[in-house]
Design a protein around this motif. Structure first.
Motif, PDB file in Angstrom:
ATOM      1  N   HIS A  47     -32.623  30.846 -28.848  1.00 36.97           N
ATOM      2  CA  HIS A  47     -32.536  30.488 -30.262  1.00 36.97           C
ATOM      3  C   HIS A  47     -31.431  29.434 -30.411  1.00 36.97           C
ATOM      4  CE1 HIS A  47     -34.342  34.683 -30.885  1.00 36.97           C
ATOM      5  NE2 HIS A  47     -35.296  33.768 -30.938  1.00 36.97           N
ATOM      6  N   GLU A  50     -27.803  30.038 -31.761  1.00 37.03           N
ATOM      7  CA  GLU A  50     -27.042  31.179 -31.232  1.00 37.03           C
ATOM      8  C   GLU A  50     -26.280  30.687 -30.009  1.00 37.03           C
ATOM      9  OE1 GLU A  50     -29.823  34.425 -30.789  1.00 37.03           O
ATOM     10  OE2 GLU A  50     -30.587  34.126 -32.832  1.00 37.03           O
ATOM     11  N   ARG A  88     -32.572  27.980 -35.399  1.00 35.92           N
ATOM     12  CA  ARG A  88     -33.173  28.950 -34.476  1.00 35.92           C
ATOM     13  C   ARG A  88     -34.300  28.297 -33.673  1.00 35.92           C
ATOM     14  NH1 ARG A  88     -33.868  34.756 -34.487  1.00 35.92           N
ATOM     15  NH2 ARG A  88     -35.920  35.399 -33.793  1.00 35.92           N
ATOM     16  N   HIS A 133     -27.642  36.591 -27.103  1.00 37.64           N
ATOM     17  CA  HIS A 133     -28.033  36.228 -28.476  1.00 37.64           C
ATOM     18  C   HIS A 133     -26.917  36.495 -29.471  1.00 37.64           C
ATOM     19  CE1 HIS A 133     -32.439  35.575 -27.999  1.00 37.64           C
ATOM     20  NE2 HIS A 133     -32.153  36.143 -26.839  1.00 37.64           N
ATOM     21  N   ASN A 134     -27.148  36.021 -30.694  1.00 37.26           N
ATOM     22  CA  ASN A 134     -26.312  36.346 -31.845  1.00 37.26           C
ATOM     23  C   ASN A 134     -27.210  36.804 -32.975  1.00 37.26           C
ATOM     24  OD1 ASN A 134     -24.842  33.598 -30.609  1.00 37.26           O
ATOM     25  ND2 ASN A 134     -23.449  35.244 -31.153  1.00 37.26           N
TER      26      ASN A 134
HETATM   27 ZN   LIG Z   1     -31.686  35.409 -30.858  1.00 39.30          ZN
END
Ligand SMILES: [Zn+2]
Length: 336
Positions: A47, A50, A88, A133-134
């Motif tokens: 993404h 992130e 994203r 990820h975030n």
């Molecule tokens: Zn993500």
């Protein structure tokens, strides 16, 4: 497609996520040799907005500049085009974490790319896999696994005592690699937050120097199982300002990883709109009526559950989901 490198591309250690595309015009799989041949696989920027994983990897490689890596590393840097724009994914792109082997969208070009990455790592005897990820709401740092096996919980609880087990959505990176090796998804809180980068960096260092994924005591671990993904149906307007058809309550952002009782209010709805929320179970069946009650123009919880990834970011809610609902896995169901 993606580009493959057998050395560190020049400038990578000084790049920012926004300028990365000048060095890596395409998604990149970078192989770096270490003392133990079986590589640790790290994927980042699936993404584009992130960034924590990229900066954690960059810091890790800076620390090892001029030194031998204790173990080989293969880094996959995913959506560099979305990263340039700080989103994203671009509007015309698919979600890079829904097209890995196991995805229903296997005919897509991006799915072929992820299949090739997975096959490449299978040939290289991948040892363990970490996807970073975030998220946007107020969430603790936690680790997700797709198999309830000790090597998976061991790898995951080196990062956090809060673990989430899930099998949907399909096509995520960690589920594809779970077929090859222990695999985790790390959720490192808000993107770019210094504490998240430090946490991920220290974790990567520990895993990189580990020789086996031994028995980690699960005594203090909280393990949750995702039972549904919640969406706002496309036909309804929604927001947090009390002017839409579905008006989510601002306090819900504080509900992440809290065990909520039956009757907890989540939203107010426009009178006579008969607006509703959707909840998709692990088999993608719609289960909204099992989780939500509609009374006095309010949506409340019909079941005691614990949400994760609740956010007030309306774009994230539209592009991904409102939240996931989870239930605690009792200690006697933990893998032995
Ligand atoms: Zn993500």
């Amino acid at each position: 497609m993606f580009d493959e490198y057998e050395d560190l591309p020049e400038g990578l250690l000084d790049a920012s996520v926004e300028t990365l595309h000048e060095i890596l015009p395409n998604p990149a799989l970078i192989h770096l040799k270490g003392d133990i041949a079986e590589p640790l696989f790290i994927s980042t920027l699936l993404h584009g907005n992130e960034t924590t994983g990229f900066y954690a990897v960059q810091n890790l490689l800076r620390e090892y500049q001029g030194l031998n890596l204790p173990r080989s590393i293969s880094v996959f840097i995913g959506n560099v085009k979305a990263a340039e724009k700080g989103v994203r994914r671009l509007d015309q792109q698919v979600d890079y974490n829904r097209v890995w082997p196991g995805t229903p969208h296997h005919y897509l070009a991006e799915a072929h790319m992820m299949l090739k990455v997975t096959e490449t790592m299978r040939e290289r005897n991948v040892w363990a896999s970490i996807d970073i990820h975030n998220n946007t709401g107020k969430n603790p740092h936690y680790a997700c696994i797709n198999k309830l096996e000790t090597s998976f919980t061991s790898l995951a609880c080196m990062f956090s005592e809060t673990l989430v087990y899930f099998i949907t959505p399909k096509g995520v990176q960690s589920a594809a690699f779970a077929e090859l090796c222990p695999a985790v998804t790390l959720e490192c809180g808000l993107s770019g937050d210094a504490s998240g980068i430090d946490h991920a960096l220290n974790y990567l260092k520990r895993v990189l120097t580990a020789t086996e994924l031994g028995q980690h005591a699960l005594d203090s671990v909280n393990l949750y199982h995702t039972v549904a993904r919640v969406n706002v149906p496309e036909l309804y307007s929604f927001g947090f300002e009390d002017d839409a058809t579905i008006n989510l309550l601002p306090e819900i952002e504080n509900y992440n990883f809290k065990e909520l009782p039956v009757g907890t209010p989540l939203a107010k709805i426009e009178p006579e709109s008969s607006a509703y929320l959707q909840a998709f179970g692990e088999d993608e069946r719609e289960l909204g009526r099992e989780f939500f009650e509609y009374e006095n123009n309010q949506i409340t919880l019909k079941k005691a559950v614990m949400p994760a990834m609740l956010t007030m970011d309306t774009q994230v809610i539209r592009q991904d989901c409102l939240c996931y609902l989870m239930e605690r896995v009792p200690a006697d169901k933990f893998p032995k």
